[in-house]
Design a protein around this motif. Structure first.
Motif, PDB file in Angstrom:
ATOM      1  N   GLN A  29       0.826  -1.210   0.000  1.00 54.45           N
ATOM      2  CA  GLN A  29       0.000   0.000   0.000  1.00 54.45           C
ATOM      3  C   GLN A  29       0.862   1.263   0.000  1.00 54.45           C
ATOM      4  O   GLN A  29       0.435   2.313   0.486  1.00 54.45           O
ATOM      5  CB  GLN A  29      -0.934   0.002   1.211  1.00 54.45           C
ATOM      6  CG  GLN A  29      -1.921  -1.153   1.208  1.00 54.45           C
ATOM      7  CD  GLN A  29      -2.691  -1.258   2.500  1.00 54.45           C
ATOM      8  OE1 GLN A  29      -2.394  -0.601   3.478  1.00 54.45           O
ATOM      9  NE2 GLN A  29      -3.699  -2.114   2.509  1.00 54.45           N
ATOM     10  N   GLY A  43      -1.757   6.283   0.625  1.00 53.88           N
ATOM     11  CA  GLY A  43      -0.799   5.197   0.754  1.00 53.88           C
ATOM     12  C   GLY A  43       0.300   5.583   1.732  1.00 53.88           C
ATOM     13  O   GLY A  43       0.412   6.741   2.151  1.00 53.88           O
ATOM     14  N   LEU A 151      -6.448   1.591   6.700  1.00 53.14           N
ATOM     15  CA  LEU A 151      -5.389   1.137   5.809  1.00 53.14           C
ATOM     16  C   LEU A 151      -4.406   0.235   6.554  1.00 53.14           C
ATOM     17  O   LEU A 151      -3.876  -0.725   5.974  1.00 53.14           O
ATOM     18  CB  LEU A 151      -4.664   2.345   5.213  1.00 53.14           C
ATOM     19  CG  LEU A 151      -4.127   2.167   3.784  1.00 53.14           C
ATOM     20  CD1 LEU A 151      -5.263   1.845   2.819  1.00 53.14           C
ATOM     21  CD2 LEU A 151      -3.405   3.424   3.323  1.00 53.14           C
TER      22      LEU A 151
END
Length: 299
Positions: A29, A43, A151
């Motif tokens: 990521q 990211g 994330l």
């Protein structure tokens, strides 16, 4: 470098993960710039710049950085262009576009304008303390911290992350401190607070840089108000504002910390020194604060 706002989460103490393992998990990521057709891209970016690891480790503490690139495409611009195109269509076909046609027109306009939209980039920092079991995001709002958490949970399989669960609510404990006019050990109460009624009125009173008179505060509490924000200082070293959601805002290291900073001779040394100082002080602050709030709830 100092975090200004702390959104706090719990990890198991002595969480067994290395910086290399975590960096490898985040690699899928890693941040790349948004394409011309993307409105948003997020990211992980190296905290120390291109070419550095995605996890910067100092003295057993980890620092992460979530990069966000967002295209600026105001709805007012889309509406203005769509309105002009709708006028052209009306002239061509003899009638104005309907509701459904107008919606589709706005969508096409947005797609056409997106490649020419300006981009803004922002960074959100996160600190992981595997030794004491903390994950802290430097974010003023829970929603911004959620971007980091979502994330991170996607990258790290079965990451044992939880919210901090306390024996007593911050509202009840802060109200008790004000009512008794007595701060907990290692803390002092400063001159900013907010008291809010729990009923439908949601009446509130806020003190900003104002002496907190015990009798005045007592009348508000007796009238049904509770403390939802309280400015405090820990150990004469860090000032902050504690909220009802256990968020810590307006974090500011005081002069006694700055006077004790080691002399460094390069940017890398200075960065690492600042990180060690910040994480060391904040870990102690969090431990004392949780204890002052009655400790963590047992599972």
């Amino acid at each position: 470098m100092w975090f200004k706002n702390l959104q706090i989460y719990r990890l198991p103490r002595a969480w067994a993960v290395t910086a290399d393992e975590l960096s490898a998990a985040l690699a899928s990521q890693a941040f790349t710039p948004a394409s011309s057709s993307e409105l948003l891209r997020q990211g992980w970016a190296p905290p120390r710049g291109d070419g550095a690891p995605l996890v910067h480790a100092v003295n057993g503490q980890f620092l992460l950085q979530l990069a966000t690139e967002k295209k600026l495409l105001p709805s007012s611009v889309i509406n203005q262009v769509a309105k002009a195109k709708a006028a052209e269509l009306e002239e061509q076909q003899g009638f104005a576009p309907g509701k459904k046609a107008m919606k589709e027109l706005k969508e096409r306009v947005a797609d056409e304008l997106l490649p020419r939209a300006f981009s803004i980039r922002g960074n959100t920092w996160a600190w992981i303390d595997p030794v004491n079991g903390w994950l802290v995001v430097d974010a003023a709002s829970p929603s911004k911290a959620d971007d980091v958490i979502k994330l991170l949970l996607k990258a790290v399989d079965k990451m044992p992350l939880e919210s901090v669960r306390l024996q007593h609510s911050p509202v009840a404990v802060m109200t008790a401190w004000l009512e008794s006019d007595e701060a907990p050990h290692n803390f002092t109460v400063d001159q900013d607070t907010e008291l809010r009624a729990t009923g439908e009125s949601r009446a509130a009173v806020r003190y900003v840089k104002h002496s907190l008179d015990p009798e005045d505060i007592g009348r508000h509490i007796a009238g049904g108000k509770q403390c939802t924000r309280l400015a405090m200082t820990w150990n004469s070293r860090i000032s902050f504002v504690l909220t009802e959601q256990l968020a810590i805002k307006s974090v500011r290291p005081l002069d006694v910390i700055k006077e004790g900073e080691a002399i460094t001779y390069s940017d890398d040394e200075r960065f690492d020194n600042d990180m060690m100082l910040m994480t060391g002080e904040l870990a102690k602050l969090l431990a004392d604060l949780v204890e002052a709030l009655g400790g963590e709830a047992k599972a």
